[in-house]
Scaffold this active site. Structure first.
Site, PDB file in Angstrom:
ATOM      1  CD  GLU A   1      -2.737  -1.146   1.988  1.00  0.00           C
ATOM      2  OE1 GLU A   1      -3.056  -0.249   3.154  1.00  0.00           O
ATOM      3  OE2 GLU A   1      -3.811  -2.016   2.357  1.00  0.00           O
TER       4      GLU A   1
ATOM      5  CE  LYS B   1     -10.421  -3.746   4.877  1.00  0.00           C
ATOM      6  NZ  LYS B   1      -9.797  -4.344   4.648  1.00  0.00           N
TER       7      LYS B   1
HETATM    8  C1  2PG Z   1      -7.012  -4.135   6.177  1.00  0.00           C
HETATM    9  C2  2PG Z   1      -6.765  -3.964   4.176  1.00  0.00           C
HETATM   10  C3  2PG Z   1      -6.304  -2.611   3.699  1.00  0.00           C
HETATM   11  P1  2PG Z   1      -6.724  -5.651   3.118  1.00  0.00           P
HETATM   12  O1  2PG Z   1      -6.631  -5.766   6.595  1.00  0.00           O
HETATM   13  O2  2PG Z   1      -7.577  -3.162   6.415  1.00  0.00           O
HETATM   14  O3  2PG Z   1      -5.612  -1.744   4.499  1.00  0.00           O
HETATM   15  O4  2PG Z   1      -5.917  -4.824   4.013  1.00  0.00           O
HETATM   16  O5  2PG Z   1      -7.252  -5.627   1.533  1.00  0.00           O
HETATM   17  O6  2PG Z   1      -5.376  -6.499   1.924  1.00  0.00           O
HETATM   18  O7  2PG Z   1      -7.596  -6.512   3.054  1.00  0.00           O
HETATM   19 MG    MG Z   2      -7.827  -3.965   8.256  1.00  0.00          MG
END
Ligand code: 2PG
Ligand code: MG
Length: 437
Positions: free
Chosen positions: A229, A362
């Site tokens: 990231e 998300k």
């Molecule tokens: C998280 C995300 C974003 P990933 O754990 O919050 O930082 O990571 O998309 O790998 O789940």
């Molecule tokens: Mg997380």
């Protein structure tokens, strides 16, 4: 009524060079287009990311099946339907899949369509996407829920009066699955809490990041090597040192830790829970119980200007989370990511059990825009704050910037301030900031 005249999906690549789904939705001359993101530290309750496992192409990570599901199954189902009715489109998507975790057609197929339709809906109305999201959020039917327990914090207005800029929560040091396991905790982030506006906050964040790079380099660490990231990924002796470097970088930037900028952690504890305890590789495999993890986090809050802790415990450690929230919930934001997976059912369980006080949002954890907005609505009704988040695998798609503004997310977590898949969102927020009063 805006009739869908064309729906088309293709496979293209994300920021890790892995295939993902792009969808275009058209109504006559107008087109909406969106690309689906992808996580690395995924929670087990997330919507399914359908991949062509049995094919040698891209080591089995291709998404041709998901693409075919859009082009062969969802297109005939949705052609000629009214795309101004996002909720109805999303309902059809969910029904067409028919499984709890969207395993049949793939959460990535469904989300691509849902997002492309949202873009098309904004274009058809002739309004910016954030404004469209605000309208969608404001017109959700009220929660027809069993009464929720008394909120942990006074809930804000259920329908925010207007779009508003979220506060960035920006990755500075990456660890865990995002940086080859250099340290156990996944992210140490900075929040410019004292900034008067978004552009100033962004400038502070860039300054802190640059000072941090210099500090690391001066101490002999790889001051320019970054994780997935864009956060620095140095091989530090332990998790604590990562926090201390970021505090120092805030000071070097001429800012006051705790007043101008605070620290946030994404512990991502699910990913070092080994079935018996929390195993810390950076401490020669020491295994901590849930209570020892809570003690550790409390000690850190006492010592450092930490205001937010995400996934301090693992996704199914509900009893631990109850104790964590009782101990620390009045002092910091406790954000559920793998714990809630943007899922209304899991969030409702959490609210009823008095677990966490914030939720990570998300879009691909759940798979449609309407379900995402529903989770934000439920969170807000219980006084939980909403942190809209990108994934570690991203693209030039900036939809979440508009979502965070339109649905009045409190914070936005995009990763760091380098690499264009991150900047696409930060820059979109700069454009939106010009349009807001
Ligand atoms: C998280 C995300 C974003 P990933 O754990 O919050 O930082 O990571 O998309 O790998 O789940
Ligand atoms: Mg997380």
């Amino acid at each position: 009524m805006i009739r869908l005249t064309r729906l088309f999906a293709r496979e293209l690549l994300d920021s890790r060079g892995r295939p993902t789904v792009e969808v275009e939705a058209s109504a006559g001359e107008l087109t909406g287009r969106a690309i689906v993101p992808s996580g690395a530290s995924t929670g087990k309750w997330e919507a399914c990311e359908l991949r062509d496992r049995d094919s040698a192409r891209y080591d089995g990570l291709g998404v041709r099946q998901a693409v075919a599901h859009v082009n062969d199954i969802l297109r005939p189902l949705l052609l000629e339907t009214d795309v101004s009715d996002q909720a109805a489109v999303d309902q059809r998507l969910v029904a067409a899949d028919g499984t709890p975790q969207k395993t049949r057609l793939g959460g990535n197929a469904l989300l691509g369509v849902s997002l492309a339709v949202a873009h098309l809906g904004a274009a058809a109305r002739g309004v910016p996407l954030f404004q469209h999201f605000h309208t969608l959020y404001s017109s959700l039917p009220p929660l027809a829920d069993r009464p929720l327990p008394a909120p942990l914090a006074p809930p804000g207005p259920l329908v925010p009066p207007g779009p508003r800029m979220p506060l960035p929560m920006t990755n500075m040091i990456s660890g865990g699955l995002h940086a080859g396991g250099n340290i156990d905790f996944q992210d140490v982030l900075a929040i410019p809490v004292g900034a008067p506006d978004y552009p100033t906050g962004l400038e502070w964040i860039v300054r802190i990041y640059n000072r941090l790079g210099r500090l690391l380099a001066a101490d002999g660490y790889e001051g320019r090597l970054v994780g997935d990231e864009g956060g620095f990924g140095p091989r530090l002796p332990g998790n604590r040192e990562a926090v201390e470097y970021v505090v120092k970088a805030i000071e070097k930037a001429g800012l006051r830790p705790g007043a101008d900028a605070t620290i946030a952690l994404d512990v991502a504890a699910t990913h070092f829970w080994d079935g018996n305890g929390y195993r810390l590789a950076s401490e020669r495999g020491t295994c901590l119980s849930s209570d020892q993890m809570i003690d550790r986090l409390e000690e850190w809050i006492d010592r450092y200007p930490i205001t937010s802790i995400e996934d301090g415990l693992a996704e199914d450690d509900w009893e631990g989370w109850e104790r964590l929230t009782r101990r620390l919930g009045h002092r910091v934001r406790l954000v559920g990511d793998d714990l809630f997976t943007t899922n209304v059912e899991r969030l409702r369980t959490g609210i009823q059990r008095g677990v966490a006080n914030s939720v990570l949002i998300k879009i691909n954890q759940i798979g449609t825009i309407t379900e995402t907005l529903r989770a934000m609505q439920l969170a807000r009704s219980a006084g939980y704050t909403c942190v809209v988040s990108a994934r570690s695998g991203e693209t030039e798609d900036a939809t979440i910037a508009d979502l965070a503004v339109g649905a009045a997310g409190d914070l936005i977590k995009i990763g760091s301030i380098v690499r264009s898949e991150r900047l696409a969102k930060y820059n979109q927020l700069l454009r939106i900031a010009e349009l807001l009063p």
